[in-house]
Motif scaffolding. Structure first.
Motif, mmCIF file in Angstrom:
data_model
loop_
_atom_site.group_PDB
_atom_site.id
_atom_site.type_symbol
_atom_site.label_atom_id
_atom_site.label_comp_id
_atom_site.label_asym_id
_atom_site.label_seq_id
_atom_site.Cartn_x
_atom_site.Cartn_y
_atom_site.Cartn_z
ATOM 1 N N VAL A 15 2.349 6.657 -6.883
ATOM 2 C CA VAL A 15 0.998 7.614 -7.388
ATOM 3 C C VAL A 15 1.587 8.896 -7.131
ATOM 4 C CG1 VAL A 15 -1.284 8.132 -7.058
ATOM 5 C CG2 VAL A 15 -0.842 5.851 -7.136
ATOM 6 N N MET A 16 2.063 9.109 -5.902
ATOM 7 C CA MET A 16 2.437 10.631 -5.407
ATOM 8 C C MET A 16 3.475 11.216 -6.355
ATOM 9 S SD MET A 16 -0.432 11.256 -3.526
ATOM 10 C CE MET A 16 0.161 12.889 -2.746
ATOM 11 N N LYS A 17 4.243 10.333 -6.501
ATOM 12 C CA LYS A 17 5.614 10.838 -7.074
ATOM 13 C C LYS A 17 5.525 10.931 -8.791
ATOM 14 C CE LYS A 17 10.365 9.706 -7.843
ATOM 15 N NZ LYS A 17 11.665 8.993 -7.317
ATOM 16 N N GLU A 47 -5.835 11.905 -8.472
ATOM 17 C CA GLU A 47 -6.961 12.976 -8.055
ATOM 18 C C GLU A 47 -7.668 12.434 -6.877
ATOM 19 O OE1 GLU A 47 -9.306 12.859 -11.646
ATOM 20 O OE2 GLU A 47 -7.882 14.483 -12.530
ATOM 21 N N GLU A 48 -7.555 11.342 -6.189
ATOM 22 C CA GLU A 48 -8.285 10.844 -5.106
ATOM 23 C C GLU A 48 -7.692 11.249 -3.664
ATOM 24 O OE1 GLU A 48 -11.371 9.217 -4.840
ATOM 25 O OE2 GLU A 48 -11.335 9.247 -7.099
ATOM 26 N N TYR A 49 -6.441 11.572 -4.079
ATOM 27 C CA TYR A 49 -5.616 12.185 -2.919
ATOM 28 C C TYR A 49 -5.362 13.512 -2.924
ATOM 29 C CZ TYR A 49 -4.493 7.052 -2.443
ATOM 30 O OH TYR A 49 -4.514 6.076 -2.391
ATOM 31 N N VAL A 50 -5.355 14.319 -1.749
ATOM 32 C CA VAL A 50 -5.404 15.626 -1.540
ATOM 33 C C VAL A 50 -4.266 16.159 -0.558
ATOM 34 C CG1 VAL A 50 -6.405 18.020 -0.751
ATOM 35 C CG2 VAL A 50 -7.850 16.014 -1.868
ATOM 36 N N CYS A 51 -3.005 16.710 -1.083
ATOM 37 C CA CYS A 51 -2.042 16.920 -0.258
ATOM 38 C C CYS A 51 -2.379 18.136 0.691
ATOM 39 C CB CYS A 51 -0.878 17.224 -1.195
ATOM 40 S SG CYS A 51 -0.328 16.242 -2.167
ATOM 41 N N SER A 52 -1.767 17.934 1.921
ATOM 42 C CA SER A 52 -1.874 18.798 2.922
ATOM 43 C C SER A 52 -1.231 20.257 2.485
ATOM 44 C CB SER A 52 -1.494 18.295 4.205
ATOM 45 O OG SER A 52 -1.689 19.475 5.086
ATOM 46 N N CYS A 54 0.604 -1.288 -0.119
ATOM 47 C CA CYS A 54 -0.140 0.134 0.045
ATOM 48 C C CYS A 54 0.885 1.065 0.256
ATOM 49 C CB CYS A 54 -1.021 0.091 1.097
ATOM 50 S SG CYS A 54 -2.389 -1.089 1.167
ATOM 51 N N TYR A 55 1.998 1.277 0.952
ATOM 52 C CA TYR A 55 2.657 2.496 1.026
ATOM 53 C C TYR A 55 3.546 2.944 -0.148
ATOM 54 C CZ TYR A 55 5.626 6.042 2.505
ATOM 55 O OH TYR A 55 6.251 7.395 2.840
ATOM 56 N N LEU A 56 3.972 1.550 -0.907
ATOM 57 C CA LEU A 56 4.820 1.773 -2.225
ATOM 58 C C LEU A 56 3.960 2.093 -3.391
ATOM 59 C CD1 LEU A 56 7.142 -1.334 -2.086
ATOM 60 C CD2 LEU A 56 7.765 1.137 -1.817
ATOM 61 N N GLU A 57 2.677 1.735 -3.272
ATOM 62 C CA GLU A 57 1.641 2.248 -4.441
ATOM 63 C C GLU A 57 1.250 3.616 -4.410
ATOM 64 O OE1 GLU A 57 0.478 0.830 -7.411
ATOM 65 O OE2 GLU A 57 1.895 -0.640 -6.869
#
Length: 174
Positions: A70-72, A81-86, A63-66
């Motif tokens: 995705v973020m990198k 698009e499902e994740y929102v950075c702080s 999970c962490y690697l995925e």
């Protein structure tokens, strides 16, 4: 998982000797069928010896690697698009009001508990170095608490430790 590991890496001689209950195989006076006869071989030493992560830690690892990939790389865009950075800390992810138990929710919790311990400010680290640091840390945590029995502490993310000595090895090879 445990049964397969016992078969593949366990004490074969001990297992074969255990079931020699025929008088020709073992004299009757030496046949003691006490609680040790019915006790299975412990798997935790086998996991440690072979360097294998338990299923719970494998889930955390993947999970962490995925999420890191995705973020990198910002791909696939549908997941990104499902994740929102702080806005406060760009390496933390804000949890979306999704259904309470889906991949995004669980992976966000895993991401937000591991990322501050890695102390990286951007996504400059390669995925390979993240892999090796995370695997070393998960293995160390998995075998840090008891020698033979599995406990919940073996899988808690709060107990992960990314020391400088572990980080210096993989990052130098890049």
């Amino acid at each position: 998982q445990k049964y397969c590991l016992r078969v593949l890496f366990g004490d074969r001689e001990g297992y074969l000797d255990k079931f020699k209950t025929c008088v020709r195989g073992r004299p009757y006076s030496e046949q003691h069928l006490d609680h040790k006869f019915f006790q299975k071989e412990h798997t935790k030493p086998i996991f440690k010896e072979q360097g294998i992560l338990a299923v719970q830690n494998l889930y955390t690892y993947h999970c962490y690697l995925e999420v890191y990939k995705v973020m990198k790389f910002r791909a696939p865009i549908s997941l990104y698009e499902e994740y929102v950075c702080s806005a406060r800390k760009p390496t933390l992810v804000i949890n979306q009001p999704d259904p309470p138990d889906n991949f995004n929710t669980r992976s966000t919790k895993i991401w937000n508990s591991i990322t501050p311990k890695l102390k990286f400010q951007d996504y400059a680290l390669s995925a390979a170095s993240i892999k090796s640091m995370l695997k070393c840390s998960l293995q160390a945590n998995q075998h840090n608490h008891t020698e033979l029995n599995w406990t919940n502490k073996d899988f808690e993310l709060d107990n992960l430790n990314f020391s400088k000595s572990k980080q210096s090895g993989p990052t130098q090879s890049n």
